[in-house]
Scaffold this motif. Sequence first.
Motif, PDB file in Angstrom:
ATOM      1  N   LYS A 214       0.158   4.245  -0.351  1.00  0.00           N
ATOM      2  CA  LYS A 214      -0.461   5.464   0.192  1.00  0.00           C
ATOM      3  C   LYS A 214      -0.183   6.634  -0.766  1.00  0.00           C
ATOM      4  O   LYS A 214      -0.127   6.421  -1.971  1.00  0.00           O
TER       5      LYS A 214
ATOM      6  N   ALA B  21      -0.489   0.260  15.340  1.00  0.00           N
ATOM      7  CA  ALA B  21       0.711  -0.366  14.762  1.00  0.00           C
ATOM      8  C   ALA B  21       1.044   0.192  13.381  1.00  0.00           C
ATOM      9  O   ALA B  21       2.099  -0.113  12.822  1.00  0.00           O
TER      10      ALA B  21
ATOM     11  N   LEU C  79      -0.517  -6.667   4.512  1.00  0.00           N
ATOM     12  CA  LEU C  79      -0.710  -5.392   3.833  1.00  0.00           C
ATOM     13  C   LEU C  79       0.399  -4.489   4.369  1.00  0.00           C
ATOM     14  O   LEU C  79       0.476  -4.233   5.573  1.00  0.00           O
ATOM     15  N   VAL C  80       1.267  -4.063   3.467  1.00  0.00           N
ATOM     16  CA  VAL C  80       2.510  -3.407   3.873  1.00  0.00           C
ATOM     17  C   VAL C  80       2.509  -1.958   3.418  1.00  0.00           C
ATOM     18  O   VAL C  80       2.312  -1.691   2.232  1.00  0.00           O
ATOM     19  N   GLY C  81       2.727  -1.033   4.326  1.00  0.00           N
ATOM     20  CA  GLY C  81       2.791   0.382   3.971  1.00  0.00           C
ATOM     21  C   GLY C  81       4.225   0.817   3.740  1.00  0.00           C
ATOM     22  O   GLY C  81       4.814   0.552   2.690  1.00  0.00           O
TER      23      GLY C  81
ATOM     24  N   HIS D 153      -9.583   1.498   4.652  1.00  0.00           N
ATOM     25  CA  HIS D 153      -8.315   1.668   5.370  1.00  0.00           C
ATOM     26  C   HIS D 153      -8.522   2.674   6.508  1.00  0.00           C
ATOM     27  O   HIS D 153      -9.270   3.634   6.365  1.00  0.00           O
TER      28      HIS D 153
ATOM     29  N   GLU E 217      -5.568  -4.582  10.693  1.00  0.00           N
ATOM     30  CA  GLU E 217      -4.507  -3.605  10.930  1.00  0.00           C
ATOM     31  C   GLU E 217      -4.792  -2.821  12.211  1.00  0.00           C
ATOM     32  O   GLU E 217      -5.594  -1.879  12.195  1.00  0.00           O
TER      33      GLU E 217
ATOM     34  N   GLU F 163      -6.859   5.058   7.569  1.00  0.00           N
ATOM     35  CA  GLU F 163      -6.584   6.467   7.237  1.00  0.00           C
ATOM     36  C   GLU F 163      -7.773   7.091   6.516  1.00  0.00           C
ATOM     37  O   GLU F 163      -8.055   8.276   6.673  1.00  0.00           O
TER      38      GLU F 163
ATOM     39  N   GLY G 166       0.496  -3.431   9.653  1.00  0.00           N
ATOM     40  CA  GLY G 166       0.913  -2.550  10.753  1.00  0.00           C
ATOM     41  C   GLY G 166       2.381  -2.776  11.044  1.00  0.00           C
ATOM     42  O   GLY G 166       2.734  -3.722  11.747  1.00  0.00           O
TER      43      GLY G 166
ATOM     44  N   GLY H  50       2.476   2.458  10.768  1.00  0.00           N
ATOM     45  CA  GLY H  50       3.471   3.517  10.606  1.00  0.00           C
ATOM     46  C   GLY H  50       4.190   3.903  11.888  1.00  0.00           C
ATOM     47  O   GLY H  50       4.874   4.918  11.934  1.00  0.00           O
TER      48      GLY H  50
ATOM     49  N   ASN I  64       0.867  -1.178   0.000  1.00  0.00           N
ATOM     50  CA  ASN I  64       0.000   0.000   0.000  1.00  0.00           C
ATOM     51  C   ASN I  64       0.902   1.227   0.000  1.00  0.00           C
ATOM     52  O   ASN I  64       1.453   1.589   1.029  1.00  0.00           O
TER      53      ASN I  64
HETATM   54  P1  PGA Z   1       2.719   0.450   7.685  1.00  0.00           P
HETATM   55  O1  PGA Z   1       1.243   0.684   7.044  1.00  0.00           O
HETATM   56  O2  PGA Z   1       3.222  -0.844   7.115  1.00  0.00           O
HETATM   57  O3  PGA Z   1       3.514   1.640   7.232  1.00  0.00           O
HETATM   58  O4  PGA Z   1       2.537   0.380   9.162  1.00  0.00           O
HETATM   59  C1  PGA Z   1       0.372  -0.374   6.825  1.00  0.00           C
HETATM   60  C2  PGA Z   1      -0.922   0.114   6.247  1.00  0.00           C
HETATM   61  O5  PGA Z   1      -1.372   1.211   6.627  1.00  0.00           O
HETATM   62  O6  PGA Z   1      -1.540  -0.560   5.396  1.00  0.00           O
END
Ligand code: PGA
Length: 258
Positions: free
Chosen positions: A11, A175, A236-238, A99, A171, A101, A216, A177, A9
């Motif tokens: 973002k 956790a 799911l990786v940010g 999500h 998520e 956010e 997370g 970010g 992800n």
């Molecule tokens: P992160 O975000 O890996 O930067 O913690 C995950 C997400 O919001 O999907």
Amino acid sequence: MRTPLIAGNWKMNKTHLDAIHFLGQLGHELGDHDHGKVEVAVCPPFTALRSVQTNIEDRRQSFRLGAQDMHWEAEGAFTGEVSPLMLKALKVGYVILGHSERRQHFGETDESVNKKVKAAFAHDLVPIMCCGETEGEHEANETEAKVERQVREGLDGVKPDDARNLVVAYEPIWAIGTGKTATPDDAQRVCGLIRKVLGNLYDQNIADEVRIQYGGSVKSGNTEALTSQPDIDGALVGGASLEAAEFAAIVRATKVKG
Ligand code: PGA
């Protein structure tokens, strides 16, 4: 057997030019990767979807394409929105919905998430439906109640044959970010609960087909422990998805369960 899904992800990061560059690097990093064992998806911003799609096709890559949100209507007077029809035309396969956010900054509710989930299925897109608790809810032991409500309301009226294709991303908001990750045991407990809720809403066969991701602060160093849990089918990786070498290391660290 559920094929784990690692989805990046991005973002609000990367221009379409950055995206093309990244795809080249990722292709290089994962040249010999077996996509049948661990599915890999990238979810760029809308402005990069077309470039990523043509790049994947031109290079004959096996990466899957995802979007980060969409409207539930196919077309109409909704200034600034993007529709499922438009995503489908770009060969998008996955769409992240609900999500935290979007819930936090853009007024997304379980009701709007539900409309979007139904619209995604109606257009043959696979929703990655997000759920998770805040730090306060976590400390007040309200995690299970919150997540169960989000899953039930998000899936209200979703037909069993659609539900089996769903992806759920658990998520914990505290956790995301932050560098703090749920322990594998805690993440498993909630993902196990989500599967139980799916079993109650539908049946055990369907619940067993749904892929449940953890998200997370996932990074290459914690991926194996998290994805070894029985009910965690990928991530799911940010932040860690923005750098090709690290994202590739996450894919390689993902546990394939037999
Ligand atoms: P992160 O975000 O890996 O930067 O913690 C995950 C997400 O919001 O999907």
